[in-house]
Design an enzyme around this catalytic site. Structure first.
Site, PDB file in Angstrom:
ATOM      1  N   GLU A   1     -12.020  35.271 -41.035  1.00 16.56           N
ATOM      2  CA  GLU A   1     -12.100  33.823 -40.959  1.00 16.56           C
ATOM      3  C   GLU A   1     -11.042  33.207 -41.866  1.00 16.56           C
ATOM      4  O   GLU A   1     -10.578  32.089 -41.664  1.00 16.56           O
ATOM      5  CB  GLU A   1     -13.492  33.345 -41.354  1.00 16.56           C
ATOM      6  CG  GLU A   1     -13.752  31.874 -41.111  1.00 16.56           C
ATOM      7  CD  GLU A   1     -15.206  31.514 -41.239  1.00 16.56           C
ATOM      8  OE1 GLU A   1     -15.502  30.498 -41.905  1.00 16.56           O
ATOM      9  OE2 GLU A   1     -16.060  32.235 -40.697  1.00 16.56           O
TER      10      GLU A   1
ATOM     11  N   SER B   1     -16.693  32.366 -46.558  1.00 16.58           N
ATOM     12  CA  SER B   1     -16.944  33.495 -45.659  1.00 16.58           C
ATOM     13  C   SER B   1     -15.640  34.201 -45.304  1.00 16.58           C
ATOM     14  O   SER B   1     -14.673  33.559 -44.896  1.00 16.58           O
ATOM     15  CB  SER B   1     -17.629  33.015 -44.382  1.00 16.58           C
ATOM     16  OG  SER B   1     -18.899  32.469 -44.677  1.00 16.58           O
TER      17      SER B   1
ATOM     18  N   ARG C   1     -14.424  28.343 -34.944  1.00 11.44           N
ATOM     19  CA  ARG C   1     -13.407  28.568 -35.975  1.00 11.44           C
ATOM     20  C   ARG C   1     -11.975  28.582 -35.438  1.00 11.44           C
ATOM     21  O   ARG C   1     -11.106  29.284 -35.949  1.00 11.44           O
ATOM     22  CB  ARG C   1     -13.697  29.875 -36.737  1.00 11.44           C
ATOM     23  CG  ARG C   1     -15.048  29.905 -37.424  1.00 11.44           C
ATOM     24  CD  ARG C   1     -15.214  28.767 -38.437  1.00 11.44           C
ATOM     25  NE  ARG C   1     -16.559  28.782 -39.007  1.00 11.44           N
ATOM     26  CZ  ARG C   1     -17.580  28.059 -38.536  1.00 11.44           C
ATOM     27  NH1 ARG C   1     -17.399  27.224 -37.523  1.00 11.44           N
ATOM     28  NH2 ARG C   1     -18.766  28.125 -39.093  1.00 11.44           N
TER      29      ARG C   1
END
Length: 301
Positions: free
Chosen positions: A294, A224, A173
């Protein structure tokens, strides 16, 4: 701002004034943006950025806003969206050059339906290609780092350069761009293989059905909320903490999936941020786990 509007009109660059940011992010939250600009191509984008920097105007670059938490306050600057830069160019059997503004889901479905394999994971990810490269978006144990060969970017001093996969520093990420603000992704060349189109589409269909059963895709959200810690998936951790269905204002931690915060009714940015704060505090105090977002929290100041 009047001079800027005239510049846009003179150069035939599409724009809108006084736009609600609820229309530009998947959470459906945010204040009013003074101007939203959607340059037609790289040439008009370079001209636009040059004007903005020369006149010291405030600006913020977005794609589909699928990973952003806009503030409730208004923004008196310029929002730039690259959604018009969405070309697909088949360079060779395996290499495809794609504009950064294309929908990642649309791209993944288009290529998968043509028998390309390696991008199936992206059919589950909303947002643009550029945003996916920036975040190194991923799913099903794959991510953009596996398929991006190189990207063309506009540097802060308005030069167009190419960065290779190795230079992009892809990790979970994250990518080169998160530590080098001011670089604008213009396009990416991805490297895929040919496979069996029926098997590819069956896999996508199966995953889609499982996603509908396990994720609250019927509500506005940004996917998410937290990155998965090492020892336990974030969704499972949040469930164990007893926080599913916890509601603040119009925002709620989904009953379907603990790692989703959903807008169940005119949620404010502050509602979502309060839920994020609560989850992080509970995870730290009860499990000594420090959760990391995130999603990207935007602050105008």
């Amino acid at each position: 701002m009047e001079d800027f509007i005239k510049f846009l009109q003179d150069n035939k660059i599409p724009y809108k004034e006084n736009e609600s940011l609820k229309n530009y992010c998947t959470y459906k939250i945010g204040g009013i943006a003074r101007v939203v600009v959607e340059p037609r191509d790289v040439k008009s984008l370079v001209k636009l950025i040059d004007y903005i920097k020369s006149n010291e105007l405030k600006y913020f670059l977005i794609g589909y806003g699928s990973n952003l938490i806009f503030p409730d306050s208004d923004y008196d600057g310029i929002i730039i969206r690259l959604v018009n830069m969405s070309e697909i160019d088949f360079i060779s059997d395996n290499l495809i050059k794609v504009g950064s503004g294309i929908s990642l889901q649309k791209l993944a479905m288009t290529l998968s339906s043509k028998g390309y394999t390696g991008i199936e994971f992206a059919t589950a990810i909303p947002g643009t290609l550029g945003g996916a490269v920036y975040m190194n978006a991923g799913a099903y144990k794959s991510d953009m780092g596996y398929i991006v060969s190189h990207v063309e970017v506009l540097t802060p001093d308005l030069k167009i350069i190419t960065l290779t996969n190795k230079e992009l520093d892809f990790h979970y990420r994250t990518s080169y761009f998160q530590n080098h603000e001011g670089y604008i992704i213009l396009n990416a060349t991805i490297n895929l293989k040919k496979g069996n189109v029926n098997e590819i589409m069956d896999l996508i269909k199966d995953r889609s059905l499982r996603r509908k059963a396990s994720q609250p895709i019927e509500y506005p959200s940004a996917g998410s909320v937290f990155r998965n810690p090492e020892d336990i998936p974030a969704g499972m951790l949040i469930e164990e903490l007893g926080l599913k269905s916890k509601t603040i204002g119009g925002a709620q931690i989904s009953q379907k999936h603990g790692n989703f915060i959903i807008n169940v009714g005119n949620a404010k940015s502050s509602d979502i941020l309060e839920l994020i704060k609560l989850v992080k505090e509970e995870a730290k105090s009860k499990r000594n786990i420090e959760l990391k977002e995130e999603q990207k929290v935007i602050k105008w100041d």
